[in-house]
Scaffold this motif. Structure first.
Motif, PDB file in Angstrom:
ATOM      1  N   ARG A  42      38.807  57.753  51.208  1.00 44.63           N
ATOM      2  CA  ARG A  42      37.815  58.160  50.221  1.00 44.63           C
ATOM      3  C   ARG A  42      36.819  57.060  49.890  1.00 44.63           C
ATOM      4  N   HIS A  43      37.273  55.795  49.914  1.00 41.12           N
ATOM      5  CA  HIS A  43      36.410  54.709  49.442  1.00 41.12           C
ATOM      6  C   HIS A  43      36.033  53.702  50.518  1.00 41.12           C
ATOM      7  N   GLY A  44      36.547  53.859  51.716  1.00 40.40           N
ATOM      8  CA  GLY A  44      36.107  53.012  52.803  1.00 40.40           C
ATOM      9  C   GLY A  44      36.966  51.791  53.033  1.00 40.40           C
ATOM     10  N   LEU A  45      36.610  51.091  54.098  1.00 40.20           N
ATOM     11  CA  LEU A  45      37.425  49.992  54.605  1.00 40.20           C
ATOM     12  C   LEU A  45      37.469  48.798  53.658  1.00 40.20           C
ATOM     13  N   LEU A  46      36.317  48.353  53.184  1.00 32.99           N
ATOM     14  CA  LEU A  46      36.272  47.135  52.378  1.00 32.99           C
ATOM     15  C   LEU A  46      36.946  47.327  51.024  1.00 32.99           C
ATOM     16  N   VAL A  47      36.658  48.433  50.366  1.00 38.38           N
ATOM     17  CA  VAL A  47      37.269  48.697  49.064  1.00 38.38           C
ATOM     18  C   VAL A  47      38.774  48.912  49.223  1.00 38.38           C
ATOM     19  N   GLY A  48      39.170  49.612  50.277  1.00 38.73           N
ATOM     20  CA  GLY A  48      40.600  49.807  50.524  1.00 38.73           C
ATOM     21  C   GLY A  48      41.317  48.493  50.745  1.00 38.73           C
ATOM     22  N   ALA A  49      40.689  47.587  51.513  1.00 39.01           N
ATOM     23  CA  ALA A  49      41.288  46.272  51.749  1.00 39.01           C
ATOM     24  C   ALA A  49      41.395  45.472  50.456  1.00 39.01           C
ATOM     25  N   ALA A  50      40.382  45.584  49.596  1.00 38.17           N
ATOM     26  CA  ALA A  50      40.423  44.892  48.296  1.00 38.17           C
ATOM     27  C   ALA A  50      41.593  45.409  47.459  1.00 38.17           C
ATOM     28  N   CYS A  51      41.833  46.708  47.517  1.00 37.43           N
ATOM     29  CA  CYS A  51      42.957  47.285  46.767  1.00 37.43           C
ATOM     30  C   CYS A  51      44.294  46.800  47.329  1.00 37.43           C
ATOM     31  N   VAL A  52      44.384  46.659  48.648  1.00 39.31           N
ATOM     32  CA  VAL A  52      45.602  46.117  49.252  1.00 39.31           C
ATOM     33  C   VAL A  52      45.836  44.696  48.747  1.00 39.31           C
ATOM     34  N   GLY A  53      44.775  43.879  48.714  1.00 33.97           N
ATOM     35  CA  GLY A  53      44.905  42.520  48.205  1.00 33.97           C
ATOM     36  C   GLY A  53      45.372  42.494  46.766  1.00 33.97           C
ATOM     37  N   PHE A  54      44.845  43.390  45.955  1.00 31.32           N
ATOM     38  CA  PHE A  54      45.208  43.451  44.539  1.00 31.32           C
ATOM     39  C   PHE A  54      46.669  43.858  44.359  1.00 31.32           C
ATOM     40  N   VAL A  55      47.108  44.885  45.079  1.00 29.94           N
ATOM     41  CA  VAL A  55      48.495  45.351  44.967  1.00 29.94           C
ATOM     42  C   VAL A  55      49.450  44.287  45.502  1.00 29.94           C
ATOM     43  N   HIS A  56      49.093  43.681  46.616  1.00 29.35           N
ATOM     44  CA  HIS A  56      49.918  42.600  47.173  1.00 29.35           C
ATOM     45  C   HIS A  56      50.041  41.461  46.164  1.00 29.35           C
ATOM     46  N   HIS A  57      48.949  41.139  45.510  1.00 29.96           N
ATOM     47  CA  HIS A  57      48.945  40.066  44.511  1.00 29.96           C
ATOM     48  C   HIS A  57      49.965  40.341  43.415  1.00 29.96           C
ATOM     49  N   ALA A  58      50.015  41.574  42.945  1.00 30.87           N
ATOM     50  CA  ALA A  58      50.953  41.921  41.878  1.00 30.87           C
ATOM     51  C   ALA A  58      52.396  41.730  42.334  1.00 30.87           C
ATOM     52  N   PHE A  59      52.731  42.243  43.520  1.00 30.04           N
ATOM     53  CA  PHE A  59      54.097  42.101  44.026  1.00 30.04           C
ATOM     54  C   PHE A  59      54.428  40.632  44.321  1.00 30.04           C
ATOM     55  N   TYR A  60      53.475  39.916  44.895  1.00 30.32           N
ATOM     56  CA  TYR A  60      53.743  38.554  45.314  1.00 30.32           C
ATOM     57  C   TYR A  60      53.902  37.607  44.133  1.00 30.32           C
ATOM     58  N   GLU A  61      53.088  37.766  43.101  1.00 29.14           N
ATOM     59  CA  GLU A  61      53.167  36.840  41.975  1.00 29.14           C
ATOM     60  C   GLU A  61      54.448  37.000  41.167  1.00 29.14           C
ATOM     61  N   ILE A  62      55.061  38.163  41.203  1.00 32.27           N
ATOM     62  CA  ILE A  62      56.376  38.336  40.590  1.00 32.27           C
ATOM     63  C   ILE A  62      57.373  37.380  41.227  1.00 32.27           C
ATOM     64  N   PHE A  63      57.232  37.198  42.523  1.00 31.60           N
ATOM     65  CA  PHE A  63      58.061  36.271  43.300  1.00 31.60           C
ATOM     66  C   PHE A  63      57.560  34.831  43.162  1.00 31.60           C
ATOM     67  N   ASP A  64      56.255  34.653  43.241  1.00 32.28           N
ATOM     68  CA  ASP A  64      55.647  33.319  43.272  1.00 32.28           C
ATOM     69  C   ASP A  64      55.840  32.560  41.958  1.00 32.28           C
ATOM     70  N   GLN A  65      55.783  33.260  40.835  1.00 24.49           N
ATOM     71  CA  GLN A  65      55.904  32.606  39.535  1.00 24.49           C
ATOM     72  C   GLN A  65      57.351  32.227  39.207  1.00 24.49           C
ATOM     73  N   LEU A  66      58.307  32.792  39.943  1.00 24.78           N
ATOM     74  CA  LEU A  66      59.720  32.538  39.664  1.00 24.78           C
ATOM     75  C   LEU A  66      60.318  31.475  40.580  1.00 24.78           C
ATOM     76  N   GLY A  67      59.797  31.363  41.799  1.00 24.81           N
ATOM     77  CA  GLY A  67      60.404  30.519  42.811  1.00 24.81           C
ATOM     78  C   GLY A  67      60.663  29.073  42.418  1.00 24.81           C
ATOM     79  N   PRO A  68      59.667  28.365  41.868  1.00 21.70           N
ATOM     80  CA  PRO A  68      59.918  26.951  41.541  1.00 21.70           C
ATOM     81  C   PRO A  68      61.030  26.751  40.513  1.00 21.70           C
TER      82      PRO A  68
END
Length: 397
Positions: A145-171
């Motif tokens: 519906r929104h195209g390649l670039l916007v879809g990729a930006a949404c993937v980055g945003f969702v990945h960021h949410a999942f990853y930072e849950i892990f990233d902020q706890l690791g140290p």
């Protein structure tokens, strides 16, 4: 390979509780009960199991539905790993020691590669996280519906949410240790370098999704069939170009922020903010679009349920870490371990949970010309008229 034990890495290893000079060879196995703490094997099992299941799903989807997107995504993320990580572990061997010092050190886990530098779970986490983020966005129909670039930006945003849950706890749990004196890691966002929060959590998965969608995903949706050599070559290209994208996307911060941690931090945060605003608006609009007829959306049941498993495991890990977190003084626990940002993590949990739930509740909307977009085994098909063709949900075969 004690000659590769730089002073920085040796110091980080000592803080984590192991000796750089005594780390094993190309591969080493350890007793999981003898690791630094019980959270390390829990992390390993969660990540490695999820990655293996994602690979099995990708293979079955290619064999049964002729869709190689998941497989290319899995191996493209792995190719990216082997382009990016080894130079960070052995800057001297790659001739970049004068420009890049050791940025971090992983703790030793049950299975390690490259003389204690590369735990198995790190190899697994790249394709797992990429699969979770890409498939969640794909299930919401955003690429169509929104195209390649916007879809990729949404993937980055969702990945960021999942990853930072892990990233902020690791140290805090001694999964790894950052080098606080390395200028590349500056500025710090509590226990995590802001470049990691932005580049590795959001921009690299955006770059990967952009490449996967451009070289494979959109062609598959159009009915293109790829040969084995074509998929291999495109996967290699995706890994290389995604790596280049990781260099290009944060250029405003790396170029204009040279010489000033404050300016660099502001520009990194600004890039993340722009990406986040775009993604939040698009994700909400796509989720709230009215359902047309009896159309059903594409669903990857494995990703939906394993995303919930991932969030549950990390919620428990965070809960067990909270006593030391609240006892921390000057950003460090009584044991001397740095703590992440709890409020930022809570925000990431909210985003991740909302995104997963949205894939269960998403409603398919009408296209601009009155037809509806229908998911099929090969992508999204179009139907015109008021009644949509019912398409079975895609589950793990």
């Amino acid at each position: 390979m004690s000659e590769l034990c730089t002073a920085t890495f040796a110091d980080l290893a000592a803080r984590l509780g192991f000796s750089c000079g005594e780390a094993g060879g190309l591969i080493e196995f350890r007793n999981p009960a003898a690791l630094e703490n019980w959270t390390l094997p829990v992390l390993e099992v969660t990540i490695v199991l999820g990655s293996v299941l994602a690979l099995i799903y990708a293979i079955l989807r290619l064999r049964r539905h002729g869709d190689p997107t998941n497989l290319v995504l899995w191996f493209g993320a792995t190719a990216y790993l082997f382009v990016i990580e080894p130079p960070l572990y052995f800057p001297s061997a790659f001739g970049i020691a004068d420009h890049v010092d050791t940025m971090f050190a992983h703790n030793v886990f049950t299975v390690d590669f490259l003389w204690g530098r590369l735990p198995l779970y790190i190899i697994a986490i790249y394709p797992l996280m990429a699969t979770l983020a890409y498939e969640l966005v794909r299930m919401l129909g955003i690429f169509q519906r929104h195209g390649l670039l916007v879809g990729a930006a949404c993937v980055g945003f969702v990945h960021h949410a999942f990853y930072e849950i892990f990233d902020q706890l690791g140290p805090q749990l001694r999964w790894w240790e950052w080098s606080l004196h390395n200028p590349i890691n500056q500025p710090m966002f509590d226990s995590v370098p802001l470049p990691s929060v932005v580049v590795f959590a959001a921009l690299w998965p955006m770059s990967l999704a952009l490449c996967v969608r451009y070289f494979v995903g959109r062609h598959v949706d159009a009915g293109t069939k790829f040969t084995g050599p074509q998929l291999v070559s495109r996967t290699v290209v995706i890994g290389l170009l995604a790596s280049a994208g990781t260099f290009v996307l944060p250029l405003p911060a790396t170029v204009f922020g040279m010489g000033s941690d404050s300016v660099r931090g502001f520009l990194y945060a600004a890039e993340l903010l722009v990406l986040s605003v775009i993604a939040v608006v698009v994700l909400y609009r796509q989720w709230s679009a009215p359902r047309s007829g009896s159309a059903e959306v594409y669903r990857n049941r494995l990703v939906q349920w394993y995303a919930l498993v991932y969030l549950t495991v990390f919620a428990l890990l965070w809960i067990t870490a909270l006593p030391d977190y609240f006892d921390a003084a000057a950003g460090r626990t009584p044991h001397g371990d740095p703590v992440g940002n709890l409020w930022y993590t809570i925000g990431c949990f909210v985003i991740a949970i909302a995104t997963v739930l949205a894939t269960f509740l998403v409603r398919q909307g009408k296209s601009d010309d009155g037809g509806t977009e229908q998911p099929s085994a090969r992508g999204y098909q179009r139907t015109d008229g008021e009644q949509g063709v019912r398409v079975a949900e895609q589950e793990l075969p």
